[in-house]
Motif scaffolding. Structure first.
Motif, PDB file in Angstrom:
ATOM      1  N   ALA A 119       0.816  -1.246  -0.018  1.00 29.59           N
ATOM      2  CA  ALA A 119       0.091  -0.050   0.000  1.00 29.59           C
ATOM      3  C   ALA A 119       0.904   1.285   0.067  1.00 29.59           C
ATOM      4  O   ALA A 119       0.575   2.228  -0.702  1.00 29.59           O
ATOM      5  CB  ALA A 119      -0.926   0.066   1.312  1.00 29.59           C
ATOM      6  N   VAL A 120       1.991   1.091   0.810  1.00 32.30           N
ATOM      7  CA  VAL A 120       3.097   2.569   0.826  1.00 32.30           C
ATOM      8  C   VAL A 120       3.594   2.628  -0.388  1.00 32.30           C
ATOM      9  O   VAL A 120       3.605   3.815  -0.924  1.00 32.30           O
ATOM     10  CB  VAL A 120       4.104   2.003   1.695  1.00 32.30           C
ATOM     11  N   VAL A 121       3.715   1.457  -1.296  1.00 32.86           N
ATOM     12  CA  VAL A 121       4.417   1.690  -2.923  1.00 32.86           C
ATOM     13  C   VAL A 121       3.512   1.998  -3.725  1.00 32.86           C
ATOM     14  O   VAL A 121       4.042   3.174  -4.409  1.00 32.86           O
ATOM     15  CB  VAL A 121       5.086   0.347  -3.176  1.00 32.86           C
ATOM     16  N   GLU A 122       2.216   1.667  -3.443  1.00 35.70           N
ATOM     17  CA  GLU A 122       1.217   1.901  -4.584  1.00 35.70           C
ATOM     18  C   GLU A 122       0.986   3.463  -4.148  1.00 35.70           C
ATOM     19  O   GLU A 122       0.941   4.094  -5.311  1.00 35.70           O
ATOM     20  CB  GLU A 122       0.121   1.285  -4.315  1.00 35.70           C
ATOM     21  N   ALA A 123       0.823   3.998  -3.069  1.00 38.69           N
ATOM     22  CA  ALA A 123       0.749   5.521  -2.686  1.00 38.69           C
ATOM     23  C   ALA A 123       2.048   6.222  -3.274  1.00 38.69           C
ATOM     24  O   ALA A 123       1.727   7.437  -3.664  1.00 38.69           O
ATOM     25  CB  ALA A 123       0.554   5.703  -1.040  1.00 38.69           C
ATOM     26  N   TYR A 124       3.028   5.822  -3.052  1.00 38.68           N
ATOM     27  CA  TYR A 124       4.330   6.619  -3.471  1.00 38.68           C
ATOM     28  C   TYR A 124       4.346   6.601  -5.084  1.00 38.68           C
ATOM     29  O   TYR A 124       4.654   7.728  -5.625  1.00 38.68           O
ATOM     30  CB  TYR A 124       5.646   5.728  -3.063  1.00 38.68           C
ATOM     31  N   ARG A 171       4.257  11.684  -4.240  1.00 36.45           N
ATOM     32  CA  ARG A 171       4.955  12.499  -3.356  1.00 36.45           C
ATOM     33  C   ARG A 171       6.146  11.785  -2.939  1.00 36.45           C
ATOM     34  O   ARG A 171       6.192  10.578  -3.088  1.00 36.45           O
ATOM     35  CB  ARG A 171       3.783  12.486  -2.166  1.00 36.45           C
ATOM     36  N   ARG A 172       6.981  12.655  -2.216  1.00 36.34           N
ATOM     37  CA  ARG A 172       8.361  11.932  -1.902  1.00 36.34           C
ATOM     38  C   ARG A 172       8.247  11.356  -0.153  1.00 36.34           C
ATOM     39  O   ARG A 172       9.332  11.046  -0.077  1.00 36.34           O
ATOM     40  CB  ARG A 172       9.301  13.077  -2.025  1.00 36.34           C
ATOM     41  N   TRP A 173       6.972  11.309   0.302  1.00 36.52           N
ATOM     42  CA  TRP A 173       7.049  10.703   1.311  1.00 36.52           C
ATOM     43  C   TRP A 173       5.715  10.222   1.739  1.00 36.52           C
ATOM     44  O   TRP A 173       4.726  10.836   1.087  1.00 36.52           O
ATOM     45  CB  TRP A 173       7.697  11.487   2.774  1.00 36.52           C
ATOM     46  N   VAL A 174       5.323   9.079   2.286  1.00 40.55           N
ATOM     47  CA  VAL A 174       4.087   8.310   2.639  1.00 40.55           C
ATOM     48  C   VAL A 174       3.989   8.092   4.110  1.00 40.55           C
ATOM     49  O   VAL A 174       4.816   7.632   4.799  1.00 40.55           O
ATOM     50  CB  VAL A 174       4.141   7.053   1.907  1.00 40.55           C
ATOM     51  N   VAL A 175       2.654   8.477   4.429  1.00 39.05           N
ATOM     52  CA  VAL A 175       2.254   8.064   5.697  1.00 39.05           C
ATOM     53  C   VAL A 175       1.009   7.194   5.932  1.00 39.05           C
ATOM     54  O   VAL A 175      -0.057   7.547   5.234  1.00 39.05           O
ATOM     55  CB  VAL A 175       1.958   9.524   6.615  1.00 39.05           C
ATOM     56  N   GLY A 176       1.137   6.101   6.638  1.00 37.83           N
ATOM     57  CA  GLY A 176      -0.038   5.248   6.882  1.00 37.83           C
ATOM     58  C   GLY A 176      -0.498   5.251   8.083  1.00 37.83           C
ATOM     59  O   GLY A 176      -0.089   5.964   9.125  1.00 37.83           O
ATOM     60  N   GLY A 177      -1.567   4.368   8.393  1.00 43.48           N
ATOM     61  CA  GLY A 177      -1.893   4.237   9.888  1.00 43.48           C
ATOM     62  C   GLY A 177      -1.337   3.034  10.470  1.00 43.48           C
ATOM     63  O   GLY A 177      -0.623   2.427   9.877  1.00 43.48           O
ATOM     64  N   ILE A 178      -1.541   2.879  11.914  1.00 42.94           N
ATOM     65  CA  ILE A 178      -0.937   1.871  12.885  1.00 42.94           C
ATOM     66  C   ILE A 178      -1.817   1.061  13.462  1.00 42.94           C
ATOM     67  O   ILE A 178      -3.241   1.485  13.670  1.00 42.94           O
ATOM     68  CB  ILE A 178       0.272   2.280  13.572  1.00 42.94           C
ATOM     69  N   ARG A 179      -1.851   0.023  14.106  1.00 37.64           N
ATOM     70  CA  ARG A 179      -2.258  -0.799  14.909  1.00 37.64           C
ATOM     71  C   ARG A 179      -1.574  -0.862  16.122  1.00 37.64           C
ATOM     72  O   ARG A 179      -0.273  -0.909  16.164  1.00 37.64           O
ATOM     73  CB  ARG A 179      -2.845  -2.168  14.587  1.00 37.64           C
ATOM     74  N   TRP A 180      -2.152  -0.884  17.342  1.00 41.85           N
ATOM     75  CA  TRP A 180      -1.195  -1.031  18.629  1.00 41.85           C
ATOM     76  C   TRP A 180      -1.465  -2.355  19.013  1.00 41.85           C
ATOM     77  O   TRP A 180      -2.636  -2.940  18.910  1.00 41.85           O
ATOM     78  CB  TRP A 180      -1.706   0.090  19.544  1.00 41.85           C
ATOM     79  N   ILE A 181      -0.445  -3.038  19.687  1.00 47.88           N
ATOM     80  CA  ILE A 181      -0.512  -4.364  20.087  1.00 47.88           C
ATOM     81  C   ILE A 181       0.246  -4.556  21.439  1.00 47.88           C
ATOM     82  O   ILE A 181       0.933  -3.585  21.717  1.00 47.88           O
ATOM     83  CB  ILE A 181      -0.154  -5.506  19.077  1.00 47.88           C
ATOM     84  N   ASP A 182      -0.192  -5.348  22.210  1.00 48.09           N
ATOM     85  CA  ASP A 182       0.612  -5.605  23.420  1.00 48.09           C
ATOM     86  C   ASP A 182       1.754  -6.405  23.292  1.00 48.09           C
ATOM     87  O   ASP A 182       2.030  -7.092  22.083  1.00 48.09           O
ATOM     88  CB  ASP A 182      -0.114  -5.852  24.612  1.00 48.09           C
ATOM     89  N   GLY A 183       2.402  -7.011  24.401  1.00 45.85           N
ATOM     90  CA  GLY A 183       3.486  -7.799  24.158  1.00 45.85           C
ATOM     91  C   GLY A 183       3.218  -9.145  23.805  1.00 45.85           C
ATOM     92  O   GLY A 183       4.010 -10.025  23.130  1.00 45.85           O
ATOM     93  N   ARG A 184       1.986  -9.528  23.902  1.00 46.56           N
ATOM     94  CA  ARG A 184       1.395 -10.811  23.209  1.00 46.56           C
ATOM     95  C   ARG A 184       0.984 -10.927  21.879  1.00 46.56           C
ATOM     96  O   ARG A 184       0.364 -11.790  21.375  1.00 46.56           O
ATOM     97  CB  ARG A 184       0.473 -11.697  24.194  1.00 46.56           C
ATOM     98  N   ARG A 211       8.022  21.509   3.850  1.00 41.46           N
ATOM     99  CA  ARG A 211       8.512  21.543   2.384  1.00 41.46           C
ATOM    100  C   ARG A 211       7.424  21.045   1.384  1.00 41.46           C
ATOM    101  O   ARG A 211       7.249  21.512   0.368  1.00 41.46           O
ATOM    102  CB  ARG A 211       9.499  20.715   2.249  1.00 41.46           C
ATOM    103  N   GLU A 212       6.819  19.894   1.957  1.00 40.80           N
ATOM    104  CA  GLU A 212       5.579  19.293   1.002  1.00 40.80           C
ATOM    105  C   GLU A 212       4.858  18.381   1.587  1.00 40.80           C
ATOM    106  O   GLU A 212       5.179  17.638   2.759  1.00 40.80           O
ATOM    107  CB  GLU A 212       6.236  18.668  -0.218  1.00 40.80           C
ATOM    108  N   PRO A 213       3.402  18.176   1.140  1.00 43.46           N
ATOM    109  CA  PRO A 213       2.655  17.291   1.793  1.00 43.46           C
ATOM    110  C   PRO A 213       3.043  15.722   1.531  1.00 43.46           C
ATOM    111  O   PRO A 213       3.734  15.589   0.524  1.00 43.46           O
ATOM    112  CB  PRO A 213       1.289  17.666   1.172  1.00 43.46           C
ATOM    113  N   TYR A 214       2.580  14.958   2.447  1.00 42.13           N
ATOM    114  CA  TYR A 214       2.670  13.279   1.995  1.00 42.13           C
ATOM    115  C   TYR A 214       1.690  12.726   1.267  1.00 42.13           C
ATOM    116  O   TYR A 214       0.488  13.193   1.470  1.00 42.13           O
ATOM    117  CB  TYR A 214       2.966  12.924   3.430  1.00 42.13           C
ATOM    118  N   ALA A 215       2.010  11.471   0.744  1.00 45.01           N
ATOM    119  CA  ALA A 215       1.044  10.694   0.389  1.00 45.01           C
ATOM    120  C   ALA A 215       0.111   9.947   1.506  1.00 45.01           C
ATOM    121  O   ALA A 215       0.916   9.361   2.243  1.00 45.01           O
ATOM    122  CB  ALA A 215       1.394   9.732  -0.539  1.00 45.01           C
ATOM    123  N   ARG A 216      -1.097   9.990   1.585  1.00 45.85           N
ATOM    124  CA  ARG A 216      -1.789   9.153   2.731  1.00 45.85           C
ATOM    125  C   ARG A 216      -2.146   7.869   2.471  1.00 45.85           C
ATOM    126  O   ARG A 216      -2.819   7.770   1.237  1.00 45.85           O
ATOM    127  CB  ARG A 216      -2.755  10.214   3.139  1.00 45.85           C
TER     128      ARG A 216
END
Length: 272
Positions: free
Chosen positions: A97-102, A107-120, A184-189
């Motif tokens: 998904a990052v490479v496709e957005a790029y 855009r010269r930078w790409v920002v995605g979302g995250i999931r939080w997980i615990d130690g397990r 400097r410039e916006p990111y691809a989301r």
């Protein structure tokens, strides 16, 4: 396309296999992945494990995590550079998904979302990528960094142009550099989670081990990029807070549960 994933380590063997294997699994559909481990002197088998899994290992002292990431990034050879903690993992399909957005959004930078997980590996909610209409001025009014480094990828030439991370920042170097990049410039989301951020209580982001220092660094970033008007500062703080709460309902619930647990811990115990 070749993508380099840079991971700074110091005695991070516990979760490192899962981290490296997640990047190896992302090498498909024309994506080549180079995983660079920058180790500051581990004695727990981190280096040996990384090499056995095919990662490139750089060893030596550094001036903090952001200096280590710079060393790995400037030594890497990918067109895109990403940053993954030793206890974090890439999600299936995230790098695609990052490479496709790029390539499509140019855009010269790409920002995605995250999931939080615990130690397990259990889910703790998630955070979508911030809107790509956000400016550095808005971002610093929020007071914390929603541009998650494990879901952010930067073109090699842009990273060099920025000079990498400022290693004078020990806790908020990602916040500071992403503000400079955004100026400097916006990111691809990317409208999906890209990686998992593991909250174990050991990483700085989770336990705020250096809270006073981090708050001082946030203030330094805000002094450079923030508005002089208190009214504008409050407007963007609450506007963005409302945006993130509305767009991330599971994150909002998780925050409320954490707050509730914290209050219970602070209450005196009743005696019967």
């Amino acid at each position: 396309m070749k993508v380099s994933v840079v991971t700074p380590t110091l005695n991070g063997v516990e979760y490192l296999r899962e981290c490296i294997e997640s990047s190896r699994a992302s090498a498909r559909n024309g994506i080549e992945v180079e995983h660079v481990i920058v180790d500051a002197g581990s004695t727990d088998g981190t280096v040996e494990l990384a090499r056995s899994l095919g990662a490139t290992v750089l060893q030596g002292k550094d001036r903090g995590i952001f200096d280590a990431i710079n060393k790995g990034s400037f030594a890497a050879s990918g067109e895109l550079l990403g940053f993954l903690g030793a206890d974090d993992v890439l999600l299936e399909g995230g790098l695609e998904a990052v490479v496709e957005a790029y390539t499509t959004q140019r855009r010269r930078w790409v920002v995605g979302g995250i999931r939080w997980i615990d130690g397990r590996g259990r889910g703790l909610g998630g955070l979508a990528a911030p809107p790509n209409w956000m400016t550095p001025r808005m971002l610093v009014c929020l007071g914390w960094n929603p541009v998650m480094h494990m879901a952010t990828y930067i073109a090699r030439d842009f990273y060099a142009e920025l000079g990498g991370f400022d290693h004078a920042f020990k806790d908020c170097g990602d916040y500071e550099m992403f503000c400079r990049a955004l100026a400097r410039e916006p990111y691809a989301r990317v409208g999906r989670p890209v990686a998992c951020f593991r909250r174990t209580g050991q990483n700085n982001s989770a336990n705020l081990a250096h809270k006073a220092r981090a708050l001082g660094e946030v203030a330094r970033v805000k002094a450079v990029h923030g508005p002089s008007s208190r009214a504008e500062d409050l407007f963007w703080r609450y506007a963005l807070k409302g945006y993130f709460n509305a767009r991330n309902p599971d994150w909002l619930v998780s925050k409320q549960l954490d707050f509730g647990r914290s209050r219970l811990k602070l209450q005196p115990h009743a005696h019967f």
